[in-house]
Design an enzyme around this catalytic site. Structure first.
Site, PDB file in Angstrom:
ATOM      1  N   LEU A  87      84.643 -33.789  58.498  1.00  0.00           N
ATOM      2  CA  LEU A  87      83.508 -33.241  59.370  1.00  0.00           C
ATOM      3  C   LEU A  87      83.418 -31.906  58.707  1.00  0.00           C
ATOM      4  CD1 LEU A  87      85.641 -33.860  62.470  1.00  0.00           C
ATOM      5  CD2 LEU A  87      83.987 -34.726  61.667  1.00  0.00           C
ATOM      6  N   CYS A  88      83.147 -31.578  57.780  1.00  0.00           N
ATOM      7  CA  CYS A  88      82.668 -30.791  56.812  1.00  0.00           C
ATOM      8  C   CYS A  88      81.121 -31.040  56.928  1.00  0.00           C
ATOM      9  CB  CYS A  88      83.154 -29.782  55.499  1.00  0.00           C
ATOM     10  SG  CYS A  88      84.533 -28.984  56.048  1.00  0.00           S
ATOM     11  N   MET A 125      86.133 -23.212  54.413  1.00  0.00           N
ATOM     12  CA  MET A 125      87.046 -25.330  53.795  1.00  0.00           C
ATOM     13  C   MET A 125      86.212 -25.042  52.050  1.00  0.00           C
ATOM     14  SD  MET A 125      89.016 -25.499  56.021  1.00  0.00           S
ATOM     15  CE  MET A 125      89.661 -27.284  55.158  1.00  0.00           C
ATOM     16  N   GLU A 126      85.448 -24.584  51.737  1.00  0.00           N
ATOM     17  CA  GLU A 126      85.041 -24.721  50.662  1.00  0.00           C
ATOM     18  C   GLU A 126      85.452 -23.619  49.539  1.00  0.00           C
ATOM     19  OE1 GLU A 126      82.174 -26.414  52.558  1.00  0.00           O
ATOM     20  OE2 GLU A 126      83.073 -24.359  53.281  1.00  0.00           O
ATOM     21  N   ASP A 140      98.880 -30.653  37.082  1.00  0.00           N
ATOM     22  CA  ASP A 140      98.121 -31.144  36.182  1.00  0.00           C
ATOM     23  C   ASP A 140      98.301 -30.944  34.765  1.00  0.00           C
ATOM     24  OD1 ASP A 140      97.429 -34.270  36.331  1.00  0.00           O
ATOM     25  OD2 ASP A 140      95.299 -33.668  35.365  1.00  0.00           O
TER      26      ASP A 140
END
Length: 170
Positions: A87-88, A125-126, A140
């Site tokens: 929903l961003c 959110m970013e 990783d």
């Protein structure tokens, strides 16, 4: 554990911006919001074995420059947040920085992501996505020597701009 009743979930949903009056998920309409300079800063920490941190700091990782690659991954992630979080809103970011501080005493790396835009919705959110993906990239790249690394303490530190103004996490 009991399931929430429809009336209680509808009441709770009505206080959350990503739900309509019927409790259905929707993308928030930002058309009427003012365009302002928006900034968000998020941070996190990845804890590892001291030997793993030494490999990163000495630049001896077999996969290359761990922090340089993690920085680019974090920047790329900030730009792709709307593809990852349903929903961003897709945003035209004006600036993304991802910085690292090595903490030899606690065998960890602190990550700080700052994201900016001029727009109608915030960039929290970013910033969170940039920090998390940067640390996942460190994991990783180093998992061959340390599978026990832990990502922790991820949070928004600051947010500025928009109707709600500024927020600083205590």
């Amino acid at each position: 554990m009991t399931s929430p009743t429809i009336s209680s979930s509808a009441t709770a949903a009505s206080t959350l911006t990503h739900f309509d009056a019927q409790g259905q998920a929707h993308m928030v309409d930002v058309a009427a919001k003012a365009t302002t300079h928006r900034i968000a800063i998020a941070q996190g920490r990845i804890v590892m074995n001291p030997a793993t941190l030494a490999i990163i700091m000495q630049g001896n990782a077999k996969k290359g420059d761990v922090l340089g690659i993690a920085r680019v991954a974090g920047i790329m992630a900030a730009k792709k947040t709307s593809d990852l979080i349903p929903l961003c809103h897709p945003l035209a970011l004006t600036r993304v920085t991802v910085d690292f501080t090595c903490d030899e005493i606690n065998a960890s790396i602190h990550c700080r992501a700052c994201v900016e835009t001029v727009g109608q919705t915030g960039v929290e959110m970013e910033a969170l996505t940039a920090a998390q993906i940067a640390m996942l990239t460190i994991y990783d790249m180093c998992k061959a020597v340390d599978r026990g690394m832990t990502i922790t303490d991820v949070k928004v530190l600051e947010k500025h701009g928009g109707k709600s103004g500024s927020f600083t996490n205590p």
